[in-house]
Write an enzyme that holds these catalytic residues in place. Structure first.
Site, mmCIF file in Angstrom:
data_model
loop_
_atom_site.group_PDB
_atom_site.id
_atom_site.type_symbol
_atom_site.label_atom_id
_atom_site.label_comp_id
_atom_site.label_asym_id
_atom_site.label_seq_id
_atom_site.Cartn_x
_atom_site.Cartn_y
_atom_site.Cartn_z
ATOM 1 C CE1 TYR A 157 -3.960 0.288 -0.888
ATOM 2 C CE2 TYR A 157 -3.393 -2.043 -0.990
ATOM 3 C CZ TYR A 157 -3.495 -0.811 -1.606
ATOM 4 O OH TYR A 157 -3.142 -0.687 -2.926
ATOM 5 N N GLY A 158 -5.183 -0.451 5.612
ATOM 6 C CA GLY A 158 -5.516 -1.120 6.868
ATOM 7 C C GLY A 158 -6.862 -0.787 7.481
ATOM 8 C CB SER A 197 -0.897 -0.005 1.233
ATOM 9 O OG SER A 197 -0.106 -0.150 2.391
ATOM 10 C CG HIS A 216 4.284 0.983 7.659
ATOM 11 N ND1 HIS A 216 3.588 0.379 6.642
ATOM 12 C CD2 HIS A 216 4.431 2.281 7.295
ATOM 13 C CE1 HIS A 216 3.318 1.288 5.717
ATOM 14 N NE2 HIS A 216 3.813 2.437 6.095
ATOM 15 C CB CYS A 265 0.532 -5.124 1.578
ATOM 16 S SG CYS A 265 -0.775 -4.233 2.435
HETATM 17 N N1 DGL Z 1 1.190 -2.188 4.342
HETATM 18 C C1 DGL Z 1 0.107 -2.300 5.274
HETATM 19 C C2 DGL Z 1 0.151 -3.667 5.944
HETATM 20 O O1 DGL Z 1 1.140 -4.346 5.950
HETATM 21 C C3 DGL Z 1 0.157 -1.216 6.317
HETATM 22 C C4 DGL Z 1 -0.202 0.160 5.838
HETATM 23 C C5 DGL Z 1 -1.647 0.294 5.424
HETATM 24 O O2 DGL Z 1 -2.549 0.344 6.279
HETATM 25 O O3 DGL Z 1 -1.862 0.338 4.231
HETATM 26 O O4 DGL Z 1 -0.854 -4.082 6.473
#
Ligand code: DGL
Length: 269
Positions: free
Chosen positions: A43-44, A12, A187, A74
């Site tokens: 995306y979360g 994301s 992250h 992700c």
């Molecule tokens: N890359 C997303 C994950 O690993 C975290 C950031 C988001 O909420 O998009 O869930």
């Protein structure tokens, strides 16, 4: 299949670079095309329908780059969209959740595992599902930590504010006697030092990126598509917005020089 074709990796935003870093380390000959959906992050907090739509558009873009395999770097997209895109694609696909769960199941001695991730990942119950497939008697304690993503995006990796938020989110894990904590969001490995300081030595932090790169290597070997050219790998970076912020973040996370990322209109795919 062209073994020198790149591996498509997407996230994301910038978090998937923690997976890219691990792939660079474990598979130094593999070319990669990375896409970070910086215009539509996070995306979360989004629904399955939305995340699936985004994942399909990204996969379409990566297919046009003629990738030989795709890594969904992700956790949220792995939780909400992996099953569907796996069925729709002819190239092999892996996510970060199953490898992360496997690593945690191997690491735990007490069979009490903590999981932190985005709201959507935690709500999906996906880590618990994979963990219980491996060991039916595992106790899972999970918590969404939505503030960690913006803290990392702002570069507050070692900061008093981050320490305060860590305490707020993670204090309850101390009551449950977990011995392993899955960093179930791409992250979070970037604040692993601060999390480790708070949780103490008795808790092993599980970074799914490591096991994902290992599983990717195994999958490429099984499919006979490992790049054995001996040439230096080439990397391309694409984003949907904020190219400068992305490039400076990438330069901090990755061990090599990062060429400027290119902005694409992902909605058109
Ligand atoms: N890359 C997303 C994950 O690993 C975290 C950031 C988001 O909420 O998009 O869930």
């Amino acid at each position: 299949m062209n073994t020198q074709a790149p591996i498509g990796v997407f996230d994301s935003g910038v978090g998937g670079l923690t997976v890219v870093k691990e792939i660079m380390r474990q598979l130094p000959e593999e070319n990669m095309v990375y896409f970070g959906d910086t215009a539509r992050v996070p995306y979360g907090s989004k629904s399955k329908k939305t995340v699936l739509k985004y994942a399909r558009q990204i996969v379409h873009f990566l297919q046009q780059k003629e990738v030989k395999a795709i890594v969904v770097a992700c956790n949220t997209a792995s939780a909400l969209a992996l099953d569907e895109i796996e069925q729709e694609l002819t190239v092999p696909v892996i996510g970060v959740v199953e490898p992360g769960a496997k690593m945690a199941a191997e690491s735990t001695k007490t069979n009490v595992i903590g999981i932190i991730g985005t709201e959507s990942t935690i709500k999906s119950g996906i880590y618990a599902k994979y963990l219980r497939k491996i060991h039916s008697d595992i106790t899972v304690v999970s918590r969404a930590c939505p503030l960690f993503v913006p803290l990392v995006e702002e570069g507050l990796l070692e900061d008093r504010i981050t320490d305060d938020v860590i305490e707020r989110y993670l204090h309850e894990f101390k009551e449950y006697g977990i011995d392993s904590l899955i960093l179930g969001c791409t992250h979070y490995p970037l604040i692993r030092n601060a999390i480790a300081r708070y949780m103490g030595q008795e808790v092993t932090l599980i970074n799914p990126a490591y096991e994902t790169a290992k599983s990717l290597k195994q999958m490429l070997a099984e499919q006979n598509i490992l790049n054995k050219s001996g040439e230096m790998a080439q990397y391309e970076y694409y984003v949907s917005d904020g190219v400068e912020k992305f490039s400076s973040f990438a330069a901090r996370v990755l061990p090599c020089h990062v060429d400027q990322a290119t902005v694409i209109d992902i909605e058109s795919y």
